[in-house]
Design an enzyme around this catalytic site. Structure first.
Site, PDB file in Angstrom:
ATOM      1  CG  HIS B 182      -1.649   1.218   1.531  1.00 41.35           C
ATOM      2  ND1 HIS B 182      -3.009   1.299   1.421  1.00 41.35           N
ATOM      3  CD2 HIS B 182      -1.241   2.454   1.905  1.00 41.35           C
ATOM      4  CE1 HIS B 182      -3.412   2.533   1.716  1.00 41.35           C
ATOM      5  NE2 HIS B 182      -2.353   3.253   2.020  1.00 41.35           N
ATOM      6  CG  HIS B 235      -4.765   0.643  -3.456  1.00 37.93           C
ATOM      7  ND1 HIS B 235      -3.647   1.384  -3.194  1.00 37.93           N
ATOM      8  CD2 HIS B 235      -5.114   0.052  -2.289  1.00 37.93           C
ATOM      9  CE1 HIS B 235      -3.341   1.248  -1.918  1.00 37.93           C
ATOM     10  NE2 HIS B 235      -4.202   0.455  -1.350  1.00 37.93           N
ATOM     11  CG  ASP B 308      -8.941  -1.310  -1.651  1.00 37.73           C
ATOM     12  OD1 ASP B 308      -9.071  -1.973  -0.601  1.00 37.73           O
ATOM     13  OD2 ASP B 308      -8.322  -0.228  -1.696  1.00 37.73           O
ATOM     14  CG  PHE B 326     -10.039   7.292   3.149  1.00 37.87           C
ATOM     15  CD1 PHE B 326      -9.979   8.137   2.052  1.00 37.87           C
ATOM     16  CD2 PHE B 326      -9.470   7.716   4.344  1.00 37.87           C
ATOM     17  CE1 PHE B 326      -9.356   9.380   2.137  1.00 37.87           C
ATOM     18  CE2 PHE B 326      -8.853   8.951   4.440  1.00 37.87           C
ATOM     19  CZ  PHE B 326      -8.798   9.786   3.338  1.00 37.87           C
TER      20      PHE B 326
HETATM   21 ZN   LIG Z   1      -4.545   0.099   0.657  1.00 42.60          ZN
HETATM   22 ZN   LIG Z   2      -7.250  -2.138   0.857  1.00 44.41          ZN
END
Ligand SMILES: [Zn+2]
Ligand SMILES: [Zn+2]
Lengths: 314, 427
Positions: B182, B235, B308, B326
């Site tokens: 991430h 992502h 995700d 989020f």
């Molecule tokens: Zn993430």
């Molecule tokens: Zn995630």
């Protein structure tokens, strides 16, 4: 035209026609407030709730006077943003107020988008009295109203907005309103206080105050909120005054009849000197007077729109 | 239990393994594909008429937050895997940012027990890089691997400490474990809520710069090069990250990458209006980035599409934008969104789509899925490619409803999802 918006959330989404319509309506209300009996029965039987999550005596009082001159009942609620997750949410609060049969909710909140969120969830009319850094539409409307009253037009005027643009909802609403009405807008600030991409609205950007003053027909001087400086991005107050403060000396180089505006409250000796604030070019007190007429217009107009519909898609 | 014989008749078979794209039949016996081609004369307990339908490997979604253990109010392994079936997904990699975090063999054991009892599809296990995902002390990476973790990640955060991340990569390299990154430099993204730029300015919200993403992608790629660890960038949302990944691949650095459907469908303008269902991390970026993501998928620089899937309770979404959580859910919409946005306009062929949603992620995770060759496990999705449907809040099987595609019209409907040789979902 017929007013269709249930809410007034921003100036960004308003058409030129809608802007003109509010200003024209405000002008007729200003005429009323000049009379001996200042009240009109336009909103008799309606309830206006001022829901303020941030202390702002000026804006709140201005809305209160405006609503009372329209014969509405006014309730003021000073709320607190709950820092705890379990606290009542903004939507809950809004729904509770609505359950008390409020017709119009005037909301001030520190979070950008708070008014839009309320409007999406409520049938009552919602007026944004300032949300975060996003917009403060009635302030910009009263600035524009005052400017037009003073100079007879907006189109083609050169207006400089000076100060912390990045964190200013007043600046954003003024930019949208003024550019839509054909003014040429210049933003003047230390460059770190200019938000990214703002040129896409059609404004010019400078960090040279003399340049911002040189051709301006009017300036709108923003309040510097040094207490908000989390990132340490602001210059020191005295430094700011030296570079960006409006003084008589600086105004010597500007047009003689330049109009000087400030949304208040003024930090004398930081954004502008007392001499300028109280000087012949200043229209600061007229702005306060006009604020009532503009807010009467907005309250009156949203009340004309049908309640119970979903919010406009703005 | 004797498994039934299922015959899928006359569909357009898309098998990314060997670039197979032909009309034909598939016969399933004992959980495996036993025959492919013309199955005339074969007897079956169930016959699926697939004329005009797409038959491809079921999705392998390598980025899913199932929230269990810890936040069963948002999602459980049972509800999340049911949602997955509706979306055509039969394998998911469960992100370890649960409570407790999956940072030890004991916690893997705990998770495995829940999976064994309640999962409707295959739930693959991912451990954390650091204990409690705090970024301070490494988990026992070798022990996680031994206990069955297929990868490690601190998803939700990036490990800021360069030295610690280097050690993690070295450990992972030693035991042959994938590291999922991430990639976000929190010092740069701060408490931003939307993409930094004209959109954040218009909304009066704090921005999240692209720099906060791609600088960290560059660091992680650099570390992979140095240590030889195999990494996967989660992502990917912006153009610059894709450029860095493309260069890394040219240099034969062991890096793969994924993006999520929202990054090739929506841009930051979708946030105007303050809809908190448009709030995710990384944020929706500019139009230019959206185009770059599509191009990255087309060229195969981005290997995989993953949802995700990030369920949140409405109490975490129906609040002020800057305070809202989020993340968006995606399991039930990802395949249809990919068909609508990528296959329909001709950006990806069906084969390329099948690679991005099943074959590639299976390969990255090292599992025997994502193909339809004879002998492969029968993990299959049958799609009605022209069928249109509208995303409705009430229809979600996920416990949470925070989708950024609400009311969107999609093309491509999953009509059968087959897992371990059994029809687990049908329309
Ligand atoms: Zn993430
Ligand atoms: Zn995630």
């Amino acid at each position: 035209m017929r007013w269709k918006r249930k809410d007034l959330l921003d100036l960004e989404s308003l058409s030129l026609q809608e802007l003109e319509y509010i200003l024209t309506t405000a002008a007729s209300f200003k005429e009323v407030t000049g009379r001996q009996i200042k009240k009109v029965p336009a909103l008799r039987g309606k309830t206006v709730v001022n829901l303020f999550y941030e202390p702002s005596t000026r804006t709140r009082v201005s809305f209160e006077v405006a609503a009372k001159r329209l014969s509405a009942d006014v309730i003021n609620i000073a709320a607190e943003v709950s820092s705890v997750k379990k606290g009542e949410t903004l939507i809950d609060t809004g729904k509770n107020i609505e359950a008390l049969k409020a017709d119009i909710i005037v909301v001030r909140h520190s979070a950008s988008g708070a008014a839009a969120m309320l409007a999406r969830h409520l049938k009552a009319n919602v007026i944004n009295a300032g949300d975060g850094w996003h917009e403060h539409p009635t302030q910009a409307l009263l600035d524009i109203f005052t400017l037009r009253e003073k100079l007879g037009r907006i189109e083609g005027l050169k207006v400089s907005i000076i100060g912390d643009i990045a964190h200013s909802r007043v600046a954003r609403s003024n930019i949208w309103g003024l550019t839509k009405m054909g003014a040429k807008v210049t933003l003047c600030a230390p460059l770190m206080l200019i938000p990214p991409g703002i040129e896409e609205t059609g404004v010019k950007v400078t960090d040279d105050l003399d340049q911002a003053l040189s051709e301006a027909d009017a300036i709108n001087v923003l309040r510097m909120q040094f207490e908000r400086d989390e990132a340490g991005a602001f210059p020191k107050a005295w430094e700011y005054f030296k570079t960006f403060g409006i003084t008589e000396e600086r105004l010597q180089k500007a047009k003689k009849d330049i109009v000087v505006m400030h949304p208040g409250p003024i930090n004398r000796g930081i954004e502008m000197s007392s001499e300028v604030a109280d000087g012949v070019n200043s229209v600061i007190l007229e702005q306060v007077t006009n604020g009532i007429a503009v807010r009467m217009a907005v309250l009156f107009l949203v009340a004309q729109a049908k309640n119970g519909k979903k919010a406009n898609s703005n | 239990m004797a498994k039934k014989r299922i015959l899928i008749k006359g569909g357009r078979i898309i098998d990314p393994d060997g670039d197979f794209d032909q009309i034909g039949d598939i016969l399933i016996e004992d959980g495996l594909i036993s025959h492919r081609g013309d199955a005339q004369g074969s007897s079956a307990d169930t016959v699926i008429e697939a004329k005009g339908k797409i038959v491809m490997p079921a999705m392998v979604d390598m980025h899913v937050h199932l929230r269990e253990p810890g936040r069963e109010d948002k999602e459980t392994i049972a509800s999340g895997t049911t949602a997955a079936l509706r979306g055509g997904v039969t394998s998911v990699l469960a992100m370890p940012n649960t409570n407790p975090a999956i940072d030890s063999p004991e916690h893997i054991e705990l998770l495995s027990q829940i999976i064994k009892k309640t999962a409707h599809i295959e739930v693959l296990i991912c451990g954390t890089i650091t204990k409690k995902r705090e970024g301070l002390e490494l988990s026992d990476i070798t022990a996680l691997k031994k206990k069955g973790a297929l990868a490690i990640t601190d998803d939700g955060s990036s490990v800021d400490d360069l030295e610690l991340m280097r050690k993690a990569f070295q450990e992972a390299k030693k035991c042959g474990l994938l590291v999922i990154c991430h990639s976000e430099d929190k010092k740069l993204s701060g408490d931003g809520a939307v993409n930094l730029g004209f959109t954040s300015t218009r909304l009066g919200l704090k921005g999240i710069s692209k720099e906060s993403e791609y600088k960290r992608v560059a660091r992680d790629v650099e570390l992979a090069k140095e240590t030889g660890a195999r990494i996967h960038i989660a992502h990917v949302s912006c153009k610059e990250s894709i450029e860095i990944i493309a260069r890394a691949k040219q240099q034969k650095i062991a890096v793969s990458a994924e993006t999520a459907p929202h990054y090739f469908t929506l841009c930051d303008q979708a946030v105007l209006g303050f809809d908190t269902n448009m709030k995710m991390n990384p944020p929706l970026r500019g139009k230019e980035d959206l185009e770059a993501i599509k191009e990255g998928l087309r060229q195969g620089i981005i290997d995989a599409i993953a949802s995700d899937h990030a369920p949140h309770a409405s109490s975490e979404k129906d609040i002020e934008f800057d305070r809202a959580a989020f993340g968006v859910i995606g399991l039930e919409t990802e395949l249809a969104v990919a068909i609508t946005e990528l296959v329909e306009p001709g950006i990806l062929s069906w084969l390329q789509l099948a690679k991005a949603v099943s074959y590639n992620p299976a390969k990255i995770l090292g599992i025997d899925k994502g193909k339809l060759s004879v002998g492969s496990p029968a993990e299959i999705v049958v799609i009605s490619p022209d069928q249109e449907w509208v995303v409705r809040k009430e229809a979600f099987l996920s416990k949470s409803k925070n989708s950024c595609f609400l009311e969107k019209k999609l093309k491509g409907q999953v009509i059968y999802t087959i897992h371990q040789g059994q029809v687990k979902w049908s329309l």
